[in-house]
Write a protein that holds these residues in place. Sequence first.
Motif, PDB file in Angstrom:
ATOM      1  N   TRP A   1     -66.090 -16.566 -21.909  1.00  0.00           N
ATOM      2  CA  TRP A   1     -65.971 -14.996 -22.301  1.00  0.00           C
ATOM      3  C   TRP A   1     -65.001 -14.555 -23.226  1.00  0.00           C
ATOM      4  O   TRP A   1     -65.112 -13.723 -24.235  1.00  0.00           O
ATOM      5  CB  TRP A   1     -65.767 -14.191 -20.766  1.00  0.00           C
ATOM      6  N   LEU A   2     -63.826 -15.306 -23.445  1.00  0.00           N
ATOM      7  CA  LEU A   2     -62.978 -14.829 -24.440  1.00  0.00           C
ATOM      8  C   LEU A   2     -63.278 -15.439 -25.606  1.00  0.00           C
ATOM      9  O   LEU A   2     -63.109 -14.743 -26.727  1.00  0.00           O
ATOM     10  CB  LEU A   2     -61.550 -15.880 -23.971  1.00  0.00           C
ATOM     11  N   ALA A   3     -64.251 -16.543 -25.843  1.00  0.00           N
ATOM     12  CA  ALA A   3     -64.646 -17.108 -27.126  1.00  0.00           C
ATOM     13  C   ALA A   3     -65.620 -16.088 -27.579  1.00  0.00           C
ATOM     14  O   ALA A   3     -65.815 -15.675 -28.865  1.00  0.00           O
ATOM     15  CB  ALA A   3     -65.419 -18.474 -26.806  1.00  0.00           C
ATOM     16  N   LEU A   4     -66.443 -15.505 -26.619  1.00  0.00           N
ATOM     17  CA  LEU A   4     -67.787 -14.443 -26.993  1.00  0.00           C
ATOM     18  C   LEU A   4     -66.998 -13.214 -27.735  1.00  0.00           C
ATOM     19  O   LEU A   4     -67.216 -12.603 -28.631  1.00  0.00           O
ATOM     20  CB  LEU A   4     -68.495 -14.036 -26.127  1.00  0.00           C
ATOM     21  N   LEU A   5     -65.855 -12.748 -26.773  1.00  0.00           N
ATOM     22  CA  LEU A   5     -65.062 -11.603 -27.357  1.00  0.00           C
ATOM     23  C   LEU A   5     -64.435 -11.798 -28.617  1.00  0.00           C
ATOM     24  O   LEU A   5     -64.374 -10.848 -29.535  1.00  0.00           O
ATOM     25  CB  LEU A   5     -64.047 -11.241 -26.231  1.00  0.00           C
ATOM     26  N   GLY A   6     -63.839 -13.111 -28.982  1.00  0.00           N
ATOM     27  CA  GLY A   6     -63.511 -13.200 -30.270  1.00  0.00           C
ATOM     28  C   GLY A   6     -64.533 -13.113 -31.424  1.00  0.00           C
ATOM     29  O   GLY A   6     -64.109 -12.774 -32.514  1.00  0.00           O
ATOM     30  N   VAL A   7     -65.570 -13.799 -31.061  1.00  0.00           N
ATOM     31  CA  VAL A   7     -66.770 -13.769 -32.145  1.00  0.00           C
ATOM     32  C   VAL A   7     -67.033 -12.366 -32.542  1.00  0.00           C
ATOM     33  O   VAL A   7     -67.276 -12.108 -33.610  1.00  0.00           O
ATOM     34  CB  VAL A   7     -67.870 -14.481 -31.632  1.00  0.00           C
TER      35      VAL A   7
ATOM     36  N   VAL B   1     -64.016 -21.070 -12.605  1.00  0.00           N
ATOM     37  CA  VAL B   1     -63.637 -19.658 -12.926  1.00  0.00           C
ATOM     38  C   VAL B   1     -62.849 -19.841 -14.405  1.00  0.00           C
ATOM     39  O   VAL B   1     -62.841 -19.026 -15.239  1.00  0.00           O
ATOM     40  CB  VAL B   1     -62.553 -19.042 -11.973  1.00  0.00           C
ATOM     41  N   PRO B   2     -61.790 -21.004 -14.699  1.00  0.00           N
ATOM     42  CA  PRO B   2     -61.124 -20.960 -15.925  1.00  0.00           C
ATOM     43  C   PRO B   2     -62.339 -21.156 -16.967  1.00  0.00           C
ATOM     44  O   PRO B   2     -62.235 -20.794 -17.997  1.00  0.00           O
ATOM     45  CB  PRO B   2     -60.252 -22.246 -15.710  1.00  0.00           C
TER      46      PRO B   2
END
Length: 278
Positions: free
Chosen positions: A19-25, A12-13
């Motif tokens: 997902w956080l990396a994709l949202l940042g991009v 999970v982590p």
Amino acid sequence: MQTALSTVLLDVPRAAAIWLALLGVAAVAVAALVVRPNLFRSVAGGRIREAAMPSLLKDAAEERERRRYAGELAAAADRTAATARRLRADWLAAQEDADTAWQAYEAAEADVRRLVTAAALPRPHTERTPAEYADRERYLHRAAREAYGRGELSAEQLDDALAHRNGWNPRLHPVEQELVLHRAVRDHLRARQRAAREREQAAWRAAERAAVGARSLRDEALAAATPTPQEEPLLPGGIDGRSTAAERGREAAAVTREIPAVGRGQSTVARGRATVPA
């Protein structure tokens, strides 16, 4: 069971980090589009613009060339119009000279007719003595010199009168001598009137050519200054069987060199001739 749950909890982590990396991009891309909307323009659009740039530069160069030739034609039209005005004044002066010469010739013709009538009448008898003939000769010479001083006889006619040639006879009666003198005056004034008439006609033709040339140059300058719609060339290399504005400018400018720039000009023609504006 416990082992499988432990495995899922361990992944999970990692998934959350992805997902956080994709949202940042995505956030960075959106921010870049907001700040610089032209940053991600289509490469194909840039290539199209680059391909169209030479054509735009060519059109701009042709426009500059067209305006330059239009300016040259306008300047040539102004010079030709000034020549036409000078030639018009020259023609008016020549016409005035021709009218004056014609009036002088008519007066001389009237004098000849009057003297012909007088010569038909009986003349008073005079003694034919050497003194009488000497008086007649002196009268002839004096009358010829006076007529020459008034511009009524040419130098050749005066020489003939003094040398008693070509009909000048000092032994004639004074009435007959007067008739000979006035006939010579009439012939001289008629020749002068014809020469003045020829000069007037030549001046009119020169003024008319100048006026026509000025009008032609103005028309060419207007045509060169007016942009024409783009058309597909009928032959390769942009040759479509018609002259360009620049070529028309060169042809029209050649008219100025053919017009005599002498004297004073003419823009209108009077006395039964068509009016030609300069």
